[in-house]
Write an enzyme that holds these catalytic residues in place. Structure first.
Site, short mmCIF file in Angstrom:
data_model
loop_
_atom_site.label_atom_id
_atom_site.label_comp_id
_atom_site.label_asym_id
_atom_site.label_seq_id
_atom_site.Cartn_x
_atom_site.Cartn_y
_atom_site.Cartn_z
N ASP A 9 0.85 -1.18 0.00
CA ASP A 9 0.00 0.00 0.00
C ASP A 9 0.90 1.24 0.00
O ASP A 9 2.13 1.14 -0.04
CB ASP A 9 -1.02 -0.03 1.15
CG ASP A 9 -0.47 0.39 2.50
OD1 ASP A 9 0.75 0.61 2.64
OD2 ASP A 9 -1.27 0.50 3.46
N CYS A 66 2.80 -2.75 4.16
CA CYS A 66 1.99 -1.57 4.41
C CYS A 66 2.78 -0.70 5.39
O CYS A 66 3.98 -0.91 5.55
CB CYS A 66 0.60 -1.95 4.94
SG CYS A 66 0.56 -2.78 6.54
N THR A 68 2.92 -0.59 8.71
CA THR A 68 3.52 -1.38 9.78
C THR A 68 3.77 -2.83 9.39
O THR A 68 4.51 -3.53 10.07
CB THR A 68 2.62 -1.40 11.03
OG1 THR A 68 1.38 -2.05 10.68
CG2 THR A 68 2.36 0.00 11.57
N HIS A 99 10.55 -23.49 9.73
CA HIS A 99 9.61 -24.16 10.63
C HIS A 99 8.15 -24.02 10.21
O HIS A 99 7.34 -24.89 10.52
CB HIS A 99 9.77 -23.63 12.05
CG HIS A 99 11.06 -24.04 12.68
ND1 HIS A 99 11.33 -23.83 14.01
CD2 HIS A 99 12.17 -24.65 12.17
CE1 HIS A 99 12.53 -24.30 14.30
NE2 HIS A 99 13.07 -24.79 13.19
N ARG A 110 7.10 1.91 7.46
CA ARG A 110 7.34 2.96 8.45
C ARG A 110 8.02 2.42 9.70
O ARG A 110 8.03 3.07 10.74
CB ARG A 110 6.01 3.62 8.81
CG ARG A 110 5.36 4.30 7.61
CD ARG A 110 4.01 4.87 7.95
NE ARG A 110 3.42 5.47 6.76
CZ ARG A 110 2.13 5.47 6.48
NH1 ARG A 110 1.27 4.89 7.30
NH2 ARG A 110 1.69 6.05 5.38
N ARG A 134 7.77 -33.00 13.06
CA ARG A 134 7.05 -32.06 13.93
C ARG A 134 6.69 -30.77 13.19
O ARG A 134 5.62 -30.21 13.39
CB ARG A 134 7.84 -31.77 15.20
CG ARG A 134 9.15 -31.03 14.95
CD ARG A 134 9.97 -30.92 16.25
NE ARG A 134 11.29 -30.44 15.94
CZ ARG A 134 11.83 -29.35 16.46
NH1 ARG A 134 11.16 -28.63 17.35
NH2 ARG A 134 13.04 -28.99 16.13
N HIS A 135 7.57 -30.30 12.32
CA HIS A 135 7.28 -29.08 11.57
C HIS A 135 6.26 -29.33 10.47
O HIS A 135 5.36 -28.51 10.25
CB HIS A 135 8.57 -28.47 11.01
CG HIS A 135 9.53 -28.07 12.07
ND1 HIS A 135 9.22 -27.17 13.06
CD2 HIS A 135 10.80 -28.48 12.32
CE1 HIS A 135 10.25 -27.03 13.87
NE2 HIS A 135 11.23 -27.82 13.44
#
Length: 148
Positions: A9, A66, A68, A99, A110, A134-135
């Site tokens: 964005d 974006c 954040t 993982h 930002r 496990r992963h």
């Protein structure tokens, strides 16, 4: 050659330019879905655009951003088949791939990261998806959570 899809964005317009320059320097192809200016757009729309393109096939992974990274990562993770990580450093970026078999990265235009976004992309890109049971089991559970 790897192919990456990217959409951001207005809050990450400048960061997108850096990311694309870095990825192209690595010799990868980039499919830039925008934005192409700082005019305001809604991050859910950009996440959907990148994720829909990724799910059509032909991409190694996707990047969204974006202001954040939070809103666009939440948006991407609403889409079945997408596992979008929002790393804060290279360790988290590497673990997202190893993982969690993440297929998208999200960043904030930002945000002042302790390590560069480029270094996080490299850590993710260089990581190998873990084949440990496990992963794999956990990723299968993640995938099942999105199915209705």
């Amino acid at each position: 050659m790897k192919k990456i899809v990217i959409a951001v964005d207005h809050g990450a317009f400048e960061l997108k330019k850096r990311i694309i320059a870095h990825i192209e320097k690595k010799g990868y192809e980039v499919d830039d879905l925008g934005v192409f200016s700082t005019d305001s757009v809604d991050y859910p729309d950009m996440a959907k655009k990148a994720c829909d393109a990724f799910l059509q096939g032909g991409y190694d992974y996707g990047i969204v951003a974006c202001g954040t990274g939070i809103g666009i990562s939440i948006s991407a993770n609403k889409i079945d088949g997408i596992r979008c990580a929002l790393p804060q450093n290279t360790f988290a970026a590497r673990m997202a791939r190893e993982h969690n078999n993440a297929n998208f990265l999200a960043f904030g235009g930002r945000i002042d990261y302790p390590e560069s976004v480029e270094a996080m992309i490299d850590a993710f890109d260089d990581a190998q998806v873990s084949q440990e049971e496990r992963h794999r089991r956990r990723v299968e559970k993640l995938n099942a959570m999105g199915k209705k």
